[in-house]
Every structure is written in C-alpha cells, then in structure tokens.
Scaffold this motif. Structure first.
Motif, PDB file in Angstrom:
ATOM      1  N   ASN A  25       0.794  -1.226   0.000  1.00  0.00           N
ATOM      2  CA  ASN A  25       0.000   0.000   0.000  1.00  0.00           C
ATOM      3  C   ASN A  25       0.829   1.280   0.000  1.00  0.00           C
ATOM      4  N   ARG A  26       2.028   1.200   0.601  1.00  0.00           N
ATOM      5  CA  ARG A  26       2.865   2.397   0.672  1.00  0.00           C
ATOM      6  C   ARG A  26       3.352   2.774  -0.734  1.00  0.00           C
ATOM      7  N   ILE A  27       3.747   1.757  -1.468  1.00  0.00           N
ATOM      8  CA  ILE A  27       4.225   2.006  -2.842  1.00  0.00           C
ATOM      9  C   ILE A  27       3.045   2.408  -3.726  1.00  0.00           C
ATOM     10  N   LEU A  28       1.926   1.725  -3.531  1.00  0.00           N
ATOM     11  CA  LEU A  28       0.727   2.060  -4.306  1.00  0.00           C
ATOM     12  C   LEU A  28       0.367   3.529  -4.106  1.00  0.00           C
ATOM     13  N   LYS A  29       0.420   3.971  -2.833  1.00  0.00           N
ATOM     14  CA  LYS A  29       0.057   5.352  -2.524  1.00  0.00           C
ATOM     15  C   LYS A  29       0.981   6.334  -3.247  1.00  0.00           C
ATOM     16  N   GLN A  30       2.279   6.041  -3.193  1.00  0.00           N
ATOM     17  CA  GLN A  30       3.248   6.921  -3.880  1.00  0.00           C
ATOM     18  C   GLN A  30       2.948   7.005  -5.370  1.00  0.00           C
ATOM     19  N   ASN A  31       2.664   5.850  -5.959  1.00  0.00           N
ATOM     20  CA  ASN A  31       2.374   5.830  -7.392  1.00  0.00           C
ATOM     21  C   ASN A  31       1.097   6.599  -7.723  1.00  0.00           C
ATOM     22  N   LEU A  32       0.095   6.440  -6.875  1.00  0.00           N
ATOM     23  CA  LEU A  32      -1.171   7.160  -7.117  1.00  0.00           C
ATOM     24  C   LEU A  32      -0.957   8.669  -7.031  1.00  0.00           C
ATOM     25  N   VAL A  33      -0.176   9.098  -6.051  1.00  0.00           N
ATOM     26  CA  VAL A  33       0.086  10.533  -5.901  1.00  0.00           C
ATOM     27  C   VAL A  33       0.802  11.062  -7.151  1.00  0.00           C
ATOM     28  N   GLU A  34       1.795  10.304  -7.614  1.00  0.00           N
ATOM     29  CA  GLU A  34       2.532  10.761  -8.810  1.00  0.00           C
ATOM     30  C   GLU A  34       1.607  10.867 -10.017  1.00  0.00           C
ATOM     31  N   LEU A  35       0.698   9.891 -10.133  1.00  0.00           N
ATOM     32  CA  LEU A  35      -0.219   9.927 -11.281  1.00  0.00           C
ATOM     33  C   LEU A  35      -1.207  11.079 -11.161  1.00  0.00           C
ATOM     34  N   LEU A  36      -1.736  11.297  -9.950  1.00  0.00           N
ATOM     35  CA  LEU A  36      -2.698  12.396  -9.768  1.00  0.00           C
ATOM     36  C   LEU A  36      -2.068  13.738 -10.140  1.00  0.00           C
ATOM     37  N   ALA A  37      -0.738  13.828  -9.944  1.00  0.00           N
ATOM     38  CA  ALA A  37      -0.037  15.095 -10.199  1.00  0.00           C
ATOM     39  C   ALA A  37       0.553  15.163 -11.607  1.00  0.00           C
ATOM     40  N   ALA A  38       0.360  14.121 -12.408  1.00  0.00           N
ATOM     41  CA  ALA A  38       1.035  14.060 -13.720  1.00  0.00           C
ATOM     42  C   ALA A  38       0.666  15.243 -14.615  1.00  0.00           C
ATOM     43  N   ASP A  39       1.663  15.707 -15.398  1.00  0.00           N
ATOM     44  CA  ASP A  39       1.387  16.804 -16.327  1.00  0.00           C
ATOM     45  C   ASP A  39       0.400  16.360 -17.394  1.00  0.00           C
ATOM     46  N   ASP A  40       0.648  15.184 -17.885  1.00  0.00           N
ATOM     47  CA  ASP A  40      -0.219  14.666 -18.940  1.00  0.00           C
ATOM     48  C   ASP A  40      -0.879  13.383 -18.446  1.00  0.00           C
ATOM     49  N   PHE A  41      -2.184  13.449 -18.226  1.00  0.00           N
ATOM     50  CA  PHE A  41      -2.909  12.304 -17.666  1.00  0.00           C
ATOM     51  C   PHE A  41      -3.507  11.428 -18.775  1.00  0.00           C
ATOM     52  N   THR A  42      -3.353  11.867 -20.034  1.00  0.00           N
ATOM     53  CA  THR A  42      -4.023  11.176 -21.147  1.00  0.00           C
ATOM     54  C   THR A  42      -3.838   9.660 -21.140  1.00  0.00           C
ATOM     55  N   PRO A  43      -2.605   9.132 -20.943  1.00  0.00           N
ATOM     56  CA  PRO A  43      -2.458   7.669 -20.981  1.00  0.00           C
ATOM     57  C   PRO A  43      -3.284   6.971 -19.895  1.00  0.00           C
ATOM     58  N   VAL A  44      -3.464   7.638 -18.759  1.00  0.00           N
ATOM     59  CA  VAL A  44      -4.245   7.029 -17.675  1.00  0.00           C
ATOM     60  C   VAL A  44      -5.725   7.002 -18.063  1.00  0.00           C
ATOM     61  N   TYR A  45      -6.221   8.124 -18.614  1.00  0.00           N
ATOM     62  CA  TYR A  45      -7.615   8.138 -19.084  1.00  0.00           C
ATOM     63  C   TYR A  45      -7.832   7.040 -20.120  1.00  0.00           C
ATOM     64  N   LEU A 216      -3.017  15.518  -2.272  1.00  0.00           N
ATOM     65  CA  LEU A 216      -3.038  14.379  -3.202  1.00  0.00           C
ATOM     66  C   LEU A 216      -2.827  13.069  -2.442  1.00  0.00           C
ATOM     67  N   GLU A 217      -2.086  13.138  -1.325  1.00  0.00           N
ATOM     68  CA  GLU A 217      -1.900  11.945  -0.484  1.00  0.00           C
ATOM     69  C   GLU A 217      -3.257  11.474   0.053  1.00  0.00           C
ATOM     70  N   THR A 218      -4.072  12.453   0.496  1.00  0.00           N
ATOM     71  CA  THR A 218      -5.396  12.077   1.022  1.00  0.00           C
ATOM     72  C   THR A 218      -6.197  11.355  -0.064  1.00  0.00           C
ATOM     73  N   ILE A 219      -6.159  11.899  -1.280  1.00  0.00           N
ATOM     74  CA  ILE A 219      -6.947  11.293  -2.365  1.00  0.00           C
ATOM     75  C   ILE A 219      -6.433   9.880  -2.661  1.00  0.00           C
ATOM     76  N   ALA A 220      -5.113   9.711  -2.614  1.00  0.00           N
ATOM     77  CA  ALA A 220      -4.551   8.365  -2.814  1.00  0.00           C
ATOM     78  C   ALA A 220      -5.069   7.424  -1.719  1.00  0.00           C
ATOM     79  N   GLU A 221      -5.140   7.930  -0.488  1.00  0.00           N
ATOM     80  CA  GLU A 221      -5.675   7.088   0.609  1.00  0.00           C
ATOM     81  C   GLU A 221      -7.158   6.784   0.399  1.00  0.00           C
ATOM     82  N   ARG A 260      -9.708  12.462 -12.683  1.00  0.00           N
ATOM     83  CA  ARG A 260      -8.501  11.652 -12.490  1.00  0.00           C
ATOM     84  C   ARG A 260      -8.751  10.580 -11.433  1.00  0.00           C
ATOM     85  N   ALA A 261      -9.436  10.980 -10.354  1.00  0.00           N
ATOM     86  CA  ALA A 261      -9.715  10.015  -9.286  1.00  0.00           C
ATOM     87  C   ALA A 261     -10.665   8.917  -9.783  1.00  0.00           C
TER      88      ALA A 261
END
Ligand code: 5AD
Length: 356
Positions: A25-45, A216-221, A260-261
């Motif tokens: 979960n700790r790594i997952l959270k870090q990854n989610l935060v990075e994605l939520l903050a990404a400049d370009d979210f298109t690949p995730v969408y 963004l950490e809260t949203i990842a949680e 994004r969420a």
C-alpha cells in the motif's frame, strides 16, 4: 532525455505498477500521488477507458434517485442539510408518493431506484421496509442511501429486498473527517461500510475532491480505502461550497482532479460501477442545461464518461420537494420523468454508449 520524457516514462511506470496485484500500500500510494499530479494524464484516461470497455462494457446504467426526505440529524460542515441550519423546509414524502414516483420511473425504463434521504434516526423501520418491498415487487433493484445505520437495521432492510447500499466515506483522513463531521468518526463510518458488505449488499462508497486540508496523499488514501472496503460502487464528486455553511468561502473542488480520481478507481477496481456524479454534471451540461459544474468553475464540457465512468444518476424527486433537498447549490430543472430519461438516453447514444 528531456524533463517531459522523464515525466511521461515515470507516469507509465506508475501505471504499470498500480495494475500489479497485491502491491504494498505504501508504494501504491506513492504511485497514485505521482499519477494524480502528472502533467499529462491522457495515458491514464485511455487505460481507464479501455478497462471500462473490457470489464463492464459500453453500457451506461441510468439510475433513478428519489430524495424522499431531507430530515437529517447530522451536522456535516459541508452540507446544506446540516441540522443546525435555519430555514430548511423539511419534508418527508408519503409511501404513496414514493411508490407512485417509483412506478413512473420504472415505466419510463429505469431498472434501479435509489432511495436517498438525510440520516434520520427516527425513521420508521417498518414503514421503510414496506416501501422497499413494494418497489422490489415492481421489479426494480433497490439501492439505499440513508446514512449510517445499525447492523440490525441494515440486516432488516436487506431482508426486505434492498440489494445495494451507498455510504460515502467522504475522506480517508481521520482528522479531516473528524473536523467535518462533529457527529461521528471515520472508524464508525468504515465499520458501517464493513457491515454493509458482510450483509451481502453491493457496497458503494465515495468521497469528495477539494475538501479543506485535502492533499493528493489524502486522495490516494481515499482510493486505497475504496479498494480495501471491497466497494463495487464509488461516487466521487467535487466539493461545492454551500453559502449557508461554515465552508461557504472555501474553493470548489477541481473537476479535472475528480475525473482523475474516477479513472484511477476504474484501474484499481476494474468491475466497479462508477457514476458521473451529479456534482460533476457534465452530461446535463452537454445537453445545454446549466449544471452545478458551472458553479464549480468547470471548464470541460466533453464526455464525462471517457474517464472510466459507466453510471449516471437522475433525480426523479417530485418538483415540490426537489429544491428543499439542497445538499449543495445547483440549478434544478423541472422533473419530467419520461422526457428526462429520453433526453439522457439520446445523450448517451450520441457518445457511442448504450443506455440501460
Ligand atoms: N459539495 C459536494 N458534495 C456534497 N455532498 C454533501 N455536501 C456536498 C457539497 N457541499 C455529498 C456528500 C454526501 C452526498 C449526499 O452529497 O458526498 O455523501
């Protein structure tokens, strides 16, 4: 490699990692935060939309909501129905009014009736059970959204035939939760959600984007909690300040961050039912009507279903009650159950999706 490329490949790595099962979960959270903050979210969408297509398909489920009472004993700081507010025009629909509304909605094509109200500890259980049974007998699925209940009450309504339950956790941060909800704790909330799941309800939770103190950490949680609770439904919407609340001067939540969420929820819980929440209101907007999204300062009028969502909720509450159910300010149009449903079906078809 330039910075942009570095960012993009880092985002791609995060995406691959969050798709891996049983991730720490700790790594997952870090990854989610990075994605939520990404400049370009298109690949995730794009990934979320592909997963949506492959798991739940192209159907968009249209649910009918009957807001049968605005009586609420809670004091949630963001909500217009906070029981400390003066001037709330309280109502409770009669069983007959609810059943007539449900019947019309079912006749118009709705297959699920969501019975929503404030949290009223004095609600008559036998009365509620009777209403549930009658709607189930009409052939519809009943979803309840009536607040935190005791296990016994939840069990009784389940026996009466209610199949799904919506109870948003609102925020996964215990301190923000305590500040916003003088009447309860996050632990009680998640305890109730666990009971809901154990009793065999299809469980729905969700949260708001843009609450004071949220990061963004809260949203990842929040996202991780949805998965941990075994949610199969998740309503994620922007916070919209209500002028009569303590939070009147706070900024509204970001529609982009909301989407994004939703997209990340689709990736974490591939088979979930994910609504475009009313607060996001983009479908109504593309139909030319004013929506709360405009109050929230949104600027995306494009397809809200492209972020992984597959459900839309439509109010069928009779006009005489609709305005008194003001959780957040929104411009409400008159209810015409049949016409509203037809319009929504056309809008969904126009997006290349299948209304059901
Ligand atoms: N802005 C956005 N959503 C709100 N809700 C309540 N108040 C607001 C607000 N001011 C949402 C909460 C609650 C649901 C009934 O409506 O998520 O669970």
């Amino acid at each position: 490699m330039n910075n942009l490329q570095t960012n993009q490949s880092r985002a791609a790595e995060c995406l691959l990692e969050i798709q891996r099962r049983d991730q720490d979960n700790r790594i997952l959270k870090q990854n989610l935060v990075e994605l939520l903050a990404a400049d370009d979210f298109t690949p995730v969408y794009e990934l979320a939309d592909r997963i949506r297509h492959e798991t739940v398909g192209d159907e968009v489920h249209i649910r009918a909501i009957i807001e049968f009472s605005n009586i609420c004993a809670r004091q949630c700081k963001y909500c217009g129905l906070n029981c400390n507010h003066q001037g709330i025009d309280y109502y409770q629909m009669t069983a007959e009014e609810i059943l007539t509304t449900a019947e019309r909605a079912i006749h118009a094509g709705y297959k699920t009736i969501v019975l929503q109200s404030g949290e009223n500890p004095k609600l008559n259980k036998r009365w509620m059970g009777h209403v549930i049974k009658r709607i189930v007998d009409m052939g519809a699925v009943v979803t309840l959204s009536i607040g935190e209940l005791s296990r016994q009450e939840l069990e009784f309504y389940r026996e009466c035939g209610a199949e799904r339950y919506l109870l948003k956790h609102e925020t996964a941060d215990p301190e923000i939760y305590a500040y916003l909800h003088p009447c309860g704790t996050l632990e009680q909330r998640t305890g109730c959600l666990r009971s809901i799941r154990e009793l065999g309800y299809e469980t729905g939770s969700g949260f708001m984007i843009g609450l004071p103190g949220q990061t963004l950490e809260t949203i990842a949680e929040d996202l991780i909690l949805l998965k941990e609770l075994g949610c199969k439904m998740a309503g994620i919407g922007p916070f919209i300040p209500h002028p009569d609340t303590e939070l009147a001067d706070e900024a509204a939540g970001s529609p982009e961050l909301t989407k994004r969420a939703v997209a990340l929820t689709r990736i974490l819980i591939p088979d979930a039912n994910l609504p475009v929440t009313t607060a996001l209101g983009v479908v109504e907007k593309s139909g030319g009507q004013k929506s709360p999204d405009e109050t929230a300062g949104a600027d995306r009028a494009e397809n809200a279903f492209a972020c992984g969502a597959n459900v839309v909720m439509k109010k069928v509450t009779p006009d005489e009650y609709k305005e008194a159910y003001e959780i957040y300010p929104a411009q409400l149009d008159k209810t015409n159950i049949e016409e509203d449903r037809k319009l929504l079906e056309q809008q969904i078809l126009a997006l290349g999706r299948i209304p059901v």
